[in-house]
Structure formats: structure tokens, C-alpha cells
Design a protein around this motif. Structure first.
Motif, PDB file in Angstrom:
ATOM      1  N   ALA A 121       1.078  -1.155  -0.003  1.00  0.00           N
ATOM      2  CA  ALA A 121       0.033  -0.041   0.007  1.00  0.00           C
ATOM      3  C   ALA A 121       0.824   1.397  -0.200  1.00  0.00           C
ATOM      4  O   ALA A 121       0.668   2.384  -0.667  1.00  0.00           O
ATOM      5  CB  ALA A 121      -0.919   0.194   1.271  1.00  0.00           C
ATOM      6  N   LEU A 122       1.955   1.357   0.863  1.00  0.00           N
ATOM      7  CA  LEU A 122       2.870   2.408   0.976  1.00  0.00           C
ATOM      8  C   LEU A 122       3.544   2.665  -0.474  1.00  0.00           C
ATOM      9  O   LEU A 122       3.694   3.723  -1.084  1.00  0.00           O
ATOM     10  CB  LEU A 122       3.792   2.297   1.922  1.00  0.00           C
ATOM     11  CG  LEU A 122       3.433   2.282   3.088  1.00  0.00           C
ATOM     12  CD1 LEU A 122       4.396   1.705   4.460  1.00  0.00           C
ATOM     13  CD2 LEU A 122       2.918   3.799   3.675  1.00  0.00           C
ATOM     14  N   GLU A 123       4.007   1.472  -1.169  1.00  0.00           N
ATOM     15  CA  GLU A 123       4.620   1.634  -2.381  1.00  0.00           C
ATOM     16  C   GLU A 123       3.545   2.214  -3.412  1.00  0.00           C
ATOM     17  O   GLU A 123       3.932   3.215  -4.176  1.00  0.00           O
ATOM     18  CB  GLU A 123       4.989   0.277  -2.851  1.00  0.00           C
ATOM     19  CG  GLU A 123       5.558   0.193  -4.264  1.00  0.00           C
ATOM     20  CD  GLU A 123       6.254  -1.097  -4.787  1.00  0.00           C
ATOM     21  OE1 GLU A 123       7.270  -1.177  -5.211  1.00  0.00           O
ATOM     22  OE2 GLU A 123       5.779  -2.145  -4.416  1.00  0.00           O
ATOM     23  N   ALA A 124       2.541   1.608  -3.507  1.00  0.00           N
ATOM     24  CA  ALA A 124       1.445   2.168  -4.391  1.00  0.00           C
ATOM     25  C   ALA A 124       1.355   3.685  -4.340  1.00  0.00           C
ATOM     26  O   ALA A 124       1.053   4.381  -4.891  1.00  0.00           O
ATOM     27  CB  ALA A 124       0.201   1.390  -4.308  1.00  0.00           C
ATOM     28  N   ALA A 125       1.277   4.202  -2.800  1.00  0.00           N
ATOM     29  CA  ALA A 125       1.014   5.669  -2.841  1.00  0.00           C
ATOM     30  C   ALA A 125       2.060   6.386  -3.060  1.00  0.00           C
ATOM     31  O   ALA A 125       2.030   7.577  -3.666  1.00  0.00           O
ATOM     32  CB  ALA A 125       0.592   5.839  -1.147  1.00  0.00           C
ATOM     33  N   HIS A 126       3.470   5.842  -2.740  1.00  0.00           N
ATOM     34  CA  HIS A 126       4.490   6.525  -3.207  1.00  0.00           C
ATOM     35  C   HIS A 126       4.449   6.623  -4.703  1.00  0.00           C
ATOM     36  O   HIS A 126       5.164   7.828  -5.168  1.00  0.00           O
ATOM     37  CB  HIS A 126       5.864   5.815  -2.508  1.00  0.00           C
ATOM     38  CG  HIS A 126       5.677   5.978  -1.214  1.00  0.00           C
ATOM     39  ND1 HIS A 126       6.980   5.348  -0.346  1.00  0.00           N
ATOM     40  CD2 HIS A 126       5.148   6.736  -0.264  1.00  0.00           C
ATOM     41  CE1 HIS A 126       6.732   5.665   0.832  1.00  0.00           C
ATOM     42  NE2 HIS A 126       5.828   6.467   1.137  1.00  0.00           N
ATOM     43  N   GLU A 127       4.272   5.618  -5.134  1.00  0.00           N
ATOM     44  CA  GLU A 127       4.311   5.830  -6.753  1.00  0.00           C
ATOM     45  C   GLU A 127       3.372   6.844  -7.218  1.00  0.00           C
ATOM     46  O   GLU A 127       3.660   7.408  -8.370  1.00  0.00           O
ATOM     47  CB  GLU A 127       3.947   4.411  -7.513  1.00  0.00           C
ATOM     48  CG  GLU A 127       4.979   3.366  -7.512  1.00  0.00           C
ATOM     49  CD  GLU A 127       4.567   1.967  -7.727  1.00  0.00           C
ATOM     50  OE1 GLU A 127       3.472   1.853  -8.197  1.00  0.00           O
ATOM     51  OE2 GLU A 127       5.489   1.007  -7.714  1.00  0.00           O
ATOM     52  N   GLN A 128       2.449   7.364  -6.590  1.00  0.00           N
ATOM     53  CA  GLN A 128       1.462   8.392  -6.995  1.00  0.00           C
ATOM     54  C   GLN A 128       1.971   9.805  -6.354  1.00  0.00           C
ATOM     55  O   GLN A 128       1.319  10.673  -6.350  1.00  0.00           O
ATOM     56  CB  GLN A 128       0.180   8.115  -6.645  1.00  0.00           C
ATOM     57  CG  GLN A 128      -0.575   6.914  -7.124  1.00  0.00           C
ATOM     58  CD  GLN A 128      -0.596   7.323  -8.658  1.00  0.00           C
ATOM     59  OE1 GLN A 128      -1.057   8.276  -9.381  1.00  0.00           O
ATOM     60  NE2 GLN A 128      -0.219   5.950  -9.366  1.00  0.00           N
ATOM     61  N   GLY A 129       3.200   9.715  -5.775  1.00  0.00           N
ATOM     62  CA  GLY A 129       3.694  11.143  -4.742  1.00  0.00           C
ATOM     63  C   GLY A 129       3.081  11.380  -3.706  1.00  0.00           C
ATOM     64  O   GLY A 129       3.124  12.634  -3.126  1.00  0.00           O
ATOM     65  N   VAL A 130       2.400  10.205  -3.034  1.00  0.00           N
ATOM     66  CA  VAL A 130       1.862  10.435  -1.871  1.00  0.00           C
ATOM     67  C   VAL A 130       2.574   9.949  -0.733  1.00  0.00           C
ATOM     68  O   VAL A 130       3.044   8.747  -0.908  1.00  0.00           O
ATOM     69  CB  VAL A 130       0.383   9.784  -1.838  1.00  0.00           C
ATOM     70  CG1 VAL A 130      -0.461  10.197  -0.383  1.00  0.00           C
ATOM     71  CG2 VAL A 130      -0.487  10.514  -2.920  1.00  0.00           C
ATOM     72  N   THR A 131       2.921  10.630   0.389  1.00  0.00           N
ATOM     73  CA  THR A 131       3.763  10.087   1.585  1.00  0.00           C
ATOM     74  C   THR A 131       2.821   9.816   2.525  1.00  0.00           C
ATOM     75  O   THR A 131       1.763  10.136   2.824  1.00  0.00           O
ATOM     76  CB  THR A 131       4.777  10.809   1.772  1.00  0.00           C
ATOM     77  OG1 THR A 131       4.325  12.122   2.273  1.00  0.00           O
ATOM     78  CG2 THR A 131       5.915  11.148   0.524  1.00  0.00           C
TER      79      THR A 131
END
Length: 180
Positions: A121-131
Motif C-alpha cells: 500500500a505504501l509503495e502504491a501511494a509513493h508511486e503516486q507521489g503521496v507519502t
């Protein structure tokens, strides 16, 4: 503003209060137009009266709504009704990870899949520029059934990803609240 069972916000009928966090109170509701259960997060009055916070909340809700991952609870929309702004999201049935941890150590065979799902889930968010805000991340452990032998499916509250990076490079912190 506390909502009581039977109160309506647009097409959403409040059925129960589920909890409260930094971003407001969370309620179980029925989407009367689609016949499904949802979670409705109502902003605290202080946020709802602050135009800058309200605008930032709306921008971040739009960004977070774009996250599409099986381990992140889906945002369905924003609802404005009776002077209130509410975030409507997927209702994730299950125990909060912090509640589970309070009962004691999680066996390794259960902990590894949960940790893997959180990392995905963190990886998917980070790929969208969301931390994320690791100090206050909230996750629910959703099971397909009480007798299930499968590890729980972990679903993160989208507000766990509390800093949305914009092209300007600025970030805007937000708190989290319980998904269910």
C-alpha cells in the motif's frame, strides 16, 4: 457536530458512530441510492469553518481518491449537506491493527502477510507521489469470514497517507482516523 442514527447527509443515512480521530468523527452509513454500507468521515467544526483548511482538505481528498490499490480503502466522494462536509469511503469491516497489537504479539505467519500488504500500500501511494505519516498510520485487518484460515487482508485508511506532494514540492500534513 455529532450525528445520530437516522440522520441523512444527502443519500447517506447514518446508522452508527464508529470512532473519532484527528480528521473528525467516522460513522457507518447506508448509501440509500446504491444499497451499500459506507464509512462517512465528518470534518470537525473547526476545520469546516476554516476556508484554507477546507480547500486543502478537498485538494488532498481528490489526490487520495486517485489511489487504487487492494490494500487502501477506496474514497467514494465528498458530500456537502446542511453546512457539513463529509468524506465518503469504503467501509472496511475488521479489527484495527492497533487493537490487535494491544492483545499481544502477532504470530509470524500472520504478521508477515500483514507487513507485506502495508508495504505494498505504501509503495502504491509513493508511486503516486503521496507519502505517509508513520506515527499515526491506521489499518484494519479484514477477514473474509470468522473461520477463515487465510491471513487477514489489510486495508489502510487513505488518510494514513497524510502528506500529498504537489508539483510545487510543498506538502500539507493531515492526521489520520480510524477506517471503521
Amino acid at each position: 457536530m455529532a450525528l445520530t442514527p437516522g440522520r441523512r447527509l444527502g443519500v447517506y443515512e447514518i446508522t452508527a458512530r464508529l470512532g473519532e480521530g484527528g480528521m473528525g468523527a467516522v460513522y457507518r452509513a447506508t448509501d440509500t441510492s446504491l444499497g451499500r454500507q459506507v464509512a462517512v468521515k465528518v470534518l470537525p467544526d473547526a476545520f469546516a469553518q476554516d476556508a484554507e483548511r477546507l480547500a486543502r482538505f478537498e485538494r488532498e481528498a481528490k489526490t487520495l481518491a486517485a489511489l487504487n490499490h487492494p490494500n487502501i480503502a477506496a474514497i467514494y466522494g465528498l458530500e456537502r449537506s446542511s453546512g457539513m462536509l463529509a468524506l465518503v469511503m469504503e467501509l472496511v469491516e475488521g479489527e484495527d491493527l492497533s487493537q490487535r497489537l494491544a492483545r499481544g504479539a502477532i504470530p509470524l505467519d500472520e504478521a508477515l502477510p500483514v507487513a507485506t500488504q502495508i508495504a505494498e500500500a505504501l509503495e502504491a501511494a509513493h508511486e503516486q507521489g503521496v507519502t505517509a505519516a508513520p506515527r499515526s498510520a491506521r489499518c484494519a485487518l479484514a477477514r473474509s469470514g470468522e473461520a477463515s484460515r487465510e491471513p487477514p487482508r489489510t486495508r489502510a485508511d487513505p488518510w494514513t497517507f497524510s502528506q500529498v506532494r504537489r508539483s510545487s514540492g510543498r506538502s500539507a500534513p493531515y492526521g489520520c482516523s480510524r477506517p471503521t
